[in-house]
Design an enzyme around this catalytic site. Structure first.
Site, PDB file in Angstrom:
ATOM      1  N   TYR A  65      15.154 -22.526   7.359  1.00  0.00           N
ATOM      2  CA  TYR A  65      14.070 -22.797   8.306  1.00  0.00           C
ATOM      3  C   TYR A  65      12.924 -23.521   7.620  1.00  0.00           C
ATOM      4  O   TYR A  65      12.601 -23.231   6.463  1.00  0.00           O
ATOM      5  CB  TYR A  65      13.502 -21.495   8.876  1.00  0.00           C
ATOM      6  CG  TYR A  65      14.339 -20.864   9.955  1.00  0.00           C
ATOM      7  CD1 TYR A  65      14.154 -21.219  11.281  1.00  0.00           C
ATOM      8  CD2 TYR A  65      15.300 -19.915   9.645  1.00  0.00           C
ATOM      9  CE1 TYR A  65      14.910 -20.625  12.289  1.00  0.00           C
ATOM     10  CE2 TYR A  65      16.060 -19.321  10.647  1.00  0.00           C
ATOM     11  CZ  TYR A  65      15.857 -19.682  11.966  1.00  0.00           C
ATOM     12  OH  TYR A  65      16.607 -19.095  12.947  1.00  0.00           O
ATOM     13  N   TYR A  80      22.979 -18.414   7.887  1.00  0.00           N
ATOM     14  CA  TYR A  80      22.108 -18.067   6.757  1.00  0.00           C
ATOM     15  C   TYR A  80      22.199 -16.578   6.452  1.00  0.00           C
ATOM     16  O   TYR A  80      22.485 -15.769   7.343  1.00  0.00           O
ATOM     17  CB  TYR A  80      20.665 -18.524   6.993  1.00  0.00           C
ATOM     18  CG  TYR A  80      19.944 -17.939   8.193  1.00  0.00           C
ATOM     19  CD1 TYR A  80      19.342 -16.678   8.151  1.00  0.00           C
ATOM     20  CD2 TYR A  80      19.832 -18.668   9.375  1.00  0.00           C
ATOM     21  CE1 TYR A  80      18.656 -16.183   9.242  1.00  0.00           C
ATOM     22  CE2 TYR A  80      19.150 -18.165  10.474  1.00  0.00           C
ATOM     23  CZ  TYR A  80      18.572 -16.924  10.407  1.00  0.00           C
ATOM     24  OH  TYR A  80      17.901 -16.421  11.504  1.00  0.00           O
ATOM     25  N   ARG A 111      23.734 -14.410   9.334  1.00  0.00           N
ATOM     26  CA  ARG A 111      23.559 -14.683  10.766  1.00  0.00           C
ATOM     27  C   ARG A 111      24.525 -15.781  11.202  1.00  0.00           C
ATOM     28  O   ARG A 111      24.619 -16.827  10.551  1.00  0.00           O
ATOM     29  CB  ARG A 111      22.128 -15.188  11.067  1.00  0.00           C
ATOM     30  CG  ARG A 111      20.960 -14.220  10.919  1.00  0.00           C
ATOM     31  CD  ARG A 111      21.025 -12.951  11.721  1.00  0.00           C
ATOM     32  NE  ARG A 111      21.604 -12.988  13.048  1.00  0.00           N
ATOM     33  CZ  ARG A 111      20.982 -13.419  14.155  1.00  0.00           C
ATOM     34  NH1 ARG A 111      19.754 -13.851  14.114  1.00  0.00           N
ATOM     35  NH2 ARG A 111      21.589 -13.383  15.328  1.00  0.00           N
ATOM     36  N   HIS A 142      22.799 -20.100  15.236  1.00  0.00           N
ATOM     37  CA  HIS A 142      22.133 -19.785  16.510  1.00  0.00           C
ATOM     38  C   HIS A 142      20.898 -20.645  16.690  1.00  0.00           C
ATOM     39  O   HIS A 142      20.316 -21.131  15.717  1.00  0.00           O
ATOM     40  CB  HIS A 142      21.746 -18.300  16.570  1.00  0.00           C
ATOM     41  CG  HIS A 142      20.782 -17.903  15.493  1.00  0.00           C
ATOM     42  ND1 HIS A 142      21.189 -17.560  14.225  1.00  0.00           N
ATOM     43  CD2 HIS A 142      19.426 -17.841  15.469  1.00  0.00           C
ATOM     44  CE1 HIS A 142      20.133 -17.283  13.473  1.00  0.00           C
ATOM     45  NE2 HIS A 142      19.049 -17.456  14.200  1.00  0.00           N
ATOM     46  N   HIS A 182      17.190 -20.297  18.683  1.00  0.00           N
ATOM     47  CA  HIS A 182      16.294 -19.399  19.417  1.00  0.00           C
ATOM     48  C   HIS A 182      15.762 -20.112  20.660  1.00  0.00           C
ATOM     49  O   HIS A 182      15.371 -21.283  20.579  1.00  0.00           O
ATOM     50  CB  HIS A 182      15.117 -18.990  18.526  1.00  0.00           C
ATOM     51  CG  HIS A 182      15.518 -18.205  17.310  1.00  0.00           C
ATOM     52  ND1 HIS A 182      15.514 -16.831  17.285  1.00  0.00           N
ATOM     53  CD2 HIS A 182      15.940 -18.597  16.089  1.00  0.00           C
ATOM     54  CE1 HIS A 182      15.908 -16.408  16.080  1.00  0.00           C
ATOM     55  NE2 HIS A 182      16.176 -17.467  15.334  1.00  0.00           N
TER      56      HIS A 182
HETATM   57 FE   LIG Z   1      17.105 -17.244  13.330  1.00  0.00          FE
END
Ligand SMILES: [Fe+3]
Lengths: 187, 239
Positions: B111, B150, B160, B163, B165
């Site tokens: 991110y 990640y 995870r 995805h 959000h």
């Molecule tokens: Fe996330």
């Protein structure tokens, strides 16, 4: 045709610029009428520790008690530049700040009026669904007749009452759990 | 706390069935234990406060906010994709003009956020945030790149699934939703406590569908993700 609801998921820790904009903390630009208020909302977990990766959203009527929304069809003034919506992340102290005007009273469906209040949504890492609560203003005489406050166990009503500090800020600690758990609403 | 609230409004938003959303206390997802409220929420009748909500009509959105591949000076690395769908209510009716916001990591699983310490490269050409206003039929579309998986610290070897959000307001305070979109048949889904927090019958609603029809030849695969928000109940209720 009935469709299944899209399930909720956590906001996670890494939401950012799309979600928060500095102008969403200033709800009432100059010229908007009403009593100016400064809000400081803090978020705590079940152990009382601050939550530095949470998000507060607020939604409120203007000082005349009118929501800026087509569903509110009452003949009350709307203020140019006042949407009634705010959003801010919690900082390293777990605190989100807003400046606005004190909302007016809005009706209760079965008659009478609700006390001035601000609707709050809370999101955070570790919260799979948003939780919703309300902020009321401590010592407002209308609180005594507010139908929502009356629904709540008197011992827990205090969790919804923002108190004014010596600088004039309205402070409301929100506790997600623990002995001072805030009253949350299924709304 | 009387159970005798007489709600006689013409219309209110329907209450979600018990298995629609994950329980806030989902211990496999460790950080829920300190953050999930333990007392039950008080059911509020729907007043003007709940049936109104931010429509953000004055919010200005830039033309490029729904193209996450064009927000920096160059093209981001990774697999370009189209993510589109409709915002609907439970009756299948379009929710018009809803703002849809997304955020995601880059193709490497990182991110653009100071808190993300994953040892994967940042892409200077990918920020990872987008917004769009759905049209009158509730249709929205984003151009982006496929996010990577990640790691996170929930349990040993926790990853995870890929995805995106999603955040939506819908027409009212009562319809607010933040969720995550997953990719079909991601091998990490069976091991993800966040995805699996959703009751089994409702989980698959979080998976987008591969969409060959909307896939653009020589350019990008498409995924379709419809989002269903609470619908209105037209019958007077007494509870
Ligand atoms: Fe996330």
């Amino acid at each position: 045709m009935s469709q299944g609801l899209t399930p909720s998921q956590t906001i996670g820790p890494f939401y950012f610029g799309t979600v928060t904009k500095a102008y969403h903390q200033q709800l009432a630009p100059p010229g908007v009428v009403g009593e100016r208020i400064e809000l400081a909302l803090t978020l705590h977990d079940a152990d009382g520790a601050i939550v530095p990766d949470g998000l507060f959203e607020i939604w409120q009527a203007n000082s005349h008690g009118r929501y800026n929304h087509p569903e509110d069809r009452r003949n009350l003034p709307l203020d140019a530049g006042f949407d009634g919506y705010g959003r801010a992340s919690t900082d390293t102290q777990g605190c989100a700040r807003f400046s606005s005007v004190k909302p007016g009273r809005v009706p209760w469906p079965q008659g009478g009026m609700q006390a001035p209040h601000i609707n709050i949504s809370i999101f955070a890492r570790g919260l799979l669904n948003r939780v919703a609560t309300r902020l009321y203003f401590d010592r407002d005489p209308a609180n005594a007749e507010d139908p929502v406050l009356k629904m709540i166990d008197p011992a827990r009503r205090d969790t919804l009452l923002a108190k004014q500090d010596e600088k004039g800020w309205w402070r409301l600690p929100v506790h997600l759990g623990g002995p001072r758990e805030t009253v949350f609403f299924d709304c | 706390m009387s159970g005798k609230l007489h709600i006689m409004e013409k219309e209110i938003y329907r209450r979600a069935p018990a298995d629609a959303h994950p329980p806030n206390l989902s211990p496999e997802y460790k950080s829920t234990t300190g953050r999930a409220p333990r007392q039950s929420a008080i059911v509020l009748p729907h007043t003007l406060s709940e049936i109104t909500g931010p429509l953000l009509e004055s919010e200005r959105l830039d033309a490029l906010e729904n193209d996450l591949t064009k927000q920096r000076s160059g093209e981001p690395l990774g697999e370009r994709i189209i993510v589109h769908g409709r915002v609907l209510d439970q009756d299948g009716k379009a929710v018009p003009k809803a703002i849809v916001e997304i955020w995601q990591c880059n193709a490497a699983g990182r991110y653009h956020h100071p808190g993300d310490q994953h040892d994967a490269p940042l892409d200077p050409n990918f920020y990872g945030g987008g917004r769009v206003r759905a049209d009158e039929e509730g249709r929205y579309q984003f151009i982006t790149i496929k996010p990577g998986a990640y790691p996170w610290k929930n349990h040993h070897n926790a990853w995870r699934p890929a995805h995106i959000h999603f955040s939506l307001f819908g027409p009212a305070f009562a319809t607010r939703l933040i969720t995550q979109m997953y990719f079909p048949n991601d091998p990490l889904l069976p091991f993800d406590p966040i995805y699996n927090s959703v009751p089994p019958g409702s989980r698959s609603r979080l998976q987008a569908a591969f969409d060959l029809e909307a896939t653009r030849p020589e350019w990008a695969l498409a995924y379709k993700f419809d989002i269903v928000l609470r619908g209105r109940n037209a019958t007077p209720m007494e509870g």
